[in-house]
Design a protein around this motif. Structure first.
Motif, mmCIF file in Angstrom:
data_model
loop_
_atom_site.group_PDB
_atom_site.id
_atom_site.type_symbol
_atom_site.label_atom_id
_atom_site.label_comp_id
_atom_site.label_asym_id
_atom_site.label_seq_id
_atom_site.Cartn_x
_atom_site.Cartn_y
_atom_site.Cartn_z
ATOM 1 N N ARG A 15 2.102 1.985 -3.474
ATOM 2 C CA ARG A 15 1.029 2.520 -4.334
ATOM 3 C C ARG A 15 0.767 3.987 -4.039
ATOM 4 O O ARG A 15 0.708 4.828 -4.958
ATOM 5 C CB ARG A 15 -0.248 1.711 -4.121
ATOM 6 C CG ARG A 15 -1.419 2.170 -4.981
ATOM 7 C CD ARG A 15 -2.693 1.442 -4.613
ATOM 8 N NE ARG A 15 -3.195 1.836 -3.310
ATOM 9 C CZ ARG A 15 -3.960 2.916 -3.094
ATOM 10 N NH1 ARG A 15 -4.277 3.706 -4.112
ATOM 11 N NH2 ARG A 15 -4.378 3.213 -1.889
ATOM 12 N N GLU A 42 0.839 -1.202 0.000
ATOM 13 C CA GLU A 42 0.000 0.000 0.000
ATOM 14 C C GLU A 42 0.869 1.246 0.000
ATOM 15 O O GLU A 42 0.571 2.249 -0.666
ATOM 16 C CB GLU A 42 -0.929 -0.022 1.215
ATOM 17 C CG GLU A 42 -1.877 1.160 1.308
ATOM 18 C CD GLU A 42 -3.022 1.086 0.322
ATOM 19 O OE1 GLU A 42 -3.950 1.911 0.424
ATOM 20 O OE2 GLU A 42 -3.005 0.184 -0.565
ATOM 21 N N ASN A 78 -6.624 5.246 1.462
ATOM 22 C CA ASN A 78 -5.399 4.500 1.738
ATOM 23 C C ASN A 78 -5.548 3.712 3.032
ATOM 24 O O ASN A 78 -6.267 4.112 3.950
ATOM 25 C CB ASN A 78 -4.192 5.440 1.818
ATOM 26 C CG ASN A 78 -4.430 6.599 2.775
ATOM 27 O OD1 ASN A 78 -4.077 6.522 3.944
ATOM 28 N ND2 ASN A 78 -5.053 7.692 2.278
ATOM 29 N N ARG A 79 -4.866 2.564 3.073
ATOM 30 C CA ARG A 79 -4.926 1.678 4.239
ATOM 31 C C ARG A 79 -3.681 1.878 5.096
ATOM 32 O O ARG A 79 -2.563 1.869 4.583
ATOM 33 C CB ARG A 79 -5.040 0.218 3.799
ATOM 34 C CG ARG A 79 -6.352 -0.101 3.115
ATOM 35 C CD ARG A 79 -6.463 -1.566 2.723
ATOM 36 N NE ARG A 79 -5.415 -1.933 1.763
ATOM 37 C CZ ARG A 79 -4.463 -2.827 2.015
ATOM 38 N NH1 ARG A 79 -4.423 -3.440 3.186
ATOM 39 N NH2 ARG A 79 -3.560 -3.119 1.099
#
Length: 686
Positions: A257, A254, A277-278
């Protein structure tokens, strides 16, 4: 389930509207248009400030139907009208929505009704973290409206989200305005810088109180500021965040990205909005954030970083997943129901509240043969086409139509004879029941048609067979038995051959009568009709008399009776009980050595009568014991003994008809014990 899905869908529409723009005014117009669509009301508006002490107020946003226009005074400061201060005061004092109509206490203000045609009003105070409270409300002018609990809850949740959106966007707007003021003030004089710092300090306090995490990063993406809200979102103290990058708190993939996306944003020097977003919480769990930010430039126009907010949307994402799972489960269940509906061999008809046909499955269409035009007839006309009669041959009246009874809220079941116009006549078992909505009354009804034509024919054959057994077959046997008994009485001197012939005739006649009794009981049992004429029996008198009758038949000289002296009376059918005991004794005598003794025992055990027959024969193969009381079953070691396997089956059925149970215990080489029970209480009998 549908209400929950509707609630989630409405909140999703509102959330999307809030996130469409970072401009406060545009966001409010978009959100109120969505609210106006959701509630289908005549007018929805925002009132500012919601302060009963304020001398003036304004209407920043107002969405109306053309036929119910508003005040045409958007964003104009007008004097606070009498009654407006009371509405504000009550909204501030109430936790949820406040509703006004003709019957509320106090009722709706006459000025609203006279000037704007308002029949019902619902309003709630909104508390953004910036500025004074707002008043959010809606009007119904076309009629008096009663808002449901679900609508009030949805209205309250929407108000809360508008408050959150106002807090964030007002803050962003103020931050932008502050940045512009800072640039102007730096160019003018140093004295103004102190005022800017004071403003920054003031806004810093506001930042630390809102629900979203406010942050600032430099041009390389390193945090230079993190509001205390990060503690609630990710579990870190602000000092632990400053000096790190957002990607340091994300799972590896993540982080890669989002890093690529942020690089492009920096290169574009443009604001960004709602970047999902995580992130990894300090305790290890995943948290989904929605990030928005604006670029920061120095006096020379160089990019020095970004300011923005992070909002926790973990719950929103979970709700979206739950909604999708609910939809998928609903689709799956509907597919199963549809498959069952079409595959079942029973006819299924679903009616609306007026008796019109909503659905017929293929089996029902085949049974009834309605044309499309006939399906559109009213319920009485359709049933008239079917020419339905009852089991007694009389026509079915309109009041007796099962589907009409179901629409009236009654469950019904009937056996009816149908004569459809283009189909063969059928006997159908008809079951009808109401389908209830969330309200009290039935919203529709369902009727299930089971074709029992073949079963009805079997019933008729059963009745003929019963008549044949009870009359046509029994009559000649009775004549044979009667004449044999008459000859036995009239012939005074009988040679051995004559005696043997008469005994053979009488024995065969009795056996034939017994077999017909067994067959009759089997037929009655299959129809659920084993008749018992119960009476109070004294076993101390009944069992010895029965033993004497067996002795007369030539089987009783080996019989021993053991009776408990305190046997109570029982409720039983004397003939059925004789049949039970005779079957057990006959088997015991038949399968024991000719000189072996057979014991008939009766005793009171734990509040029930136990009657047992004990023999000393060769015992029963353990493989046969589970099946001994089944119909037509004969054991492995019966040898040349005659029989069709009905005696123990009839015994079990007669015992169960008395409310008792029967079982066997046997040991190879030692013999068997057959035991059955009788209830002492009349109320326990079937």
């Amino acid at each position: 389930m549908e209400r929950k899905v509707h609630f989630l869908e409405c909140m999703d529409r509102v959330n999307r509207a809030i996130h469409q723009s970072d401009n406060v005014e545009q966001m409010l117009w978009t959100v109120l248009e969505v609210v106006h669509s959701i509630f289908d009301c005549d007018r929805v508006w925002l009132f500012y400030p919601c302060d009963p002490q304020s001398p003036t107020y304004r209407i920043p946003v107002e969405i109306t139907r053309p036929e119910y226009p508003g005040a045409h005074a958007l964003n104009l400061e007008v004097p606070m009208k009498p009654g407006g201060d009371l509405i504000c005061a009550r909204a501030l004092a109430t936790e949820g929505p406040v509703i006004y109509d003709a019957d509320s206490d106090p009722p709706i203000f006459p000025e609203l009704t006279e000037q704007f045609g308002v029949q019902s009003q619902m309003a709630i105070a909104i508390y953004p973290h910036v500025g004074q409270p707002w008043l959010f409300g809606m009007h119904q002018c076309s009629h008096r409206r009663v808002w449901s609990v679900e609508e009030q809850r949805l209205f309250e949740e929407i108000a809360r989200r508008i408050g959150d959106g106002l807090s964030t966007l007002l803050l962003l707007r103020d931050l932008r305005e502050s940045q512009e003021r800072l640039e102007e003030i730096v160019e003018e004089r140093t004295e103004e810088l102190r005022r800017i710092n004071a403003d920054i300090s003031r806004f810093q306090d506001l930042v630390e109180t809102i629900n979203d995490w406010v942050w600032e990063v430099d041009a390389n993406g390193f945090y230079t500021y993190a509001s205390p809200r990060v503690r609630d979102l990710l579990g870190y103290e602000p000092a632990e965040v400053v000096g790190k990058r957002p990607f340091d708190f994300m799972p590896e993939e993540e982080g890669k990205r989002v890093s690529k996306a942020f690089t492009k944003i920096v290169e574009s020097r443009q604001p960004f909005h709602a970047l999902v977003n995580r992130n990894r919480h300090k305790d290890g769990r995943l948290v989904v954030l929605e990030t928005s930010g604006v670029p920061i430039f120095d006096a020379l126009g160089n990019l020095v970083g970004y300011q923005g907010v992070d909002r926790d949307i973990t719950r929103r994402m979970e709700m979206e997943r739950e909604r999708e799972l609910l939809r998928e489960e609903s689709r799956r269940r509907m597919a199963v129901v549809e498959a069952i509906f079409e595959a079942t061999q029973d006819g299924i008809a679903i009616y609306d509240s007026e008796g019109g046909i909503l659905r017929l499955n293929a089996a029902c269409e085949e049974m009834l043969g309605f044309s499309p035009e006939e399906q559109r007839l009213d319920i009485d006309q359709r049933w008239a086409l079917l020419r339905v009669t009852k089991t007694d041959g009389t026509p079915l009246s309109p009041e007796e139509i099962p589907s009409k009874k179901a629409l009236a809220g009654e469950k019904t079941r009937a056996i009816l004879h149908f004569h459809p116009p283009r189909r063969p006549a059928r006997w159908l078992s008809v079951s009808a029941a109401p389908i209830r909505s969330a309200d009290v009354g039935p919203a529709s009804a369902v009727t299930i048609l089971s074709d029992i034509t073949d079963f009805h024919a079997l019933q008729q054959e059963h009745e003929i067979f019963m008549q044949m057994i009870s009359h046509d077959l029994r009559t000649p046997i009775t004549v044979i038995q009667g004449h044999a008994e008459m000859l036995d009485g009239r012939i005074r001197e009988k040679d051995e051959t004559t005696v043997l012939n008469l005994e053979a005739i009488l024995t065969a006649a009795r056996q034939m009568n017994g077999m017909m009794d067994d067959l009759l009981r089997i037929v009655q049992e299959q129809a659920g009709e084993i008749p018992l004429e119960r009476e109070r029996l004294n076993l101390l008198e009944y069992l010895p008399k029965l033993a004497r009758r067996i002795a007369v038949s030539g089987l009783g000289d080996r019989l021993r009776i053991v009776l408990s002296p305190e046997l109570p009376e029982v409720w039983a059918d004397s003939e059925a009980l004789e049949r039970i005991i005779s079957n057990l004794l006959t088997n015991a005598l038949k399968y024991s050595p000719q000189d072996a003794e057979v014991t008939l025992r009766a005793e009171n055990v734990a509040g029930e009568i136990r009657i047992s027959v004990t023999d000393t024969g060769k015992g029963i193969d353990p493989r046969d014991i589970p099946h001994l009381f089944e119909r037509f079953y004969r054991g492995r070691d019966t040898g040349t003994k005659k029989g069709v396997g009905l005696g123990l089956y009839i015994t079990r059925k007669l015992v169960e008809a008395h409310g008792g149970r029967v079982w066997v215990e046997s040991e190879i080489g030692k013999g068997s014990v057959f035991t059955f029970t009788l209830s002492l209480e009349r109320g326990n009998l079937h």
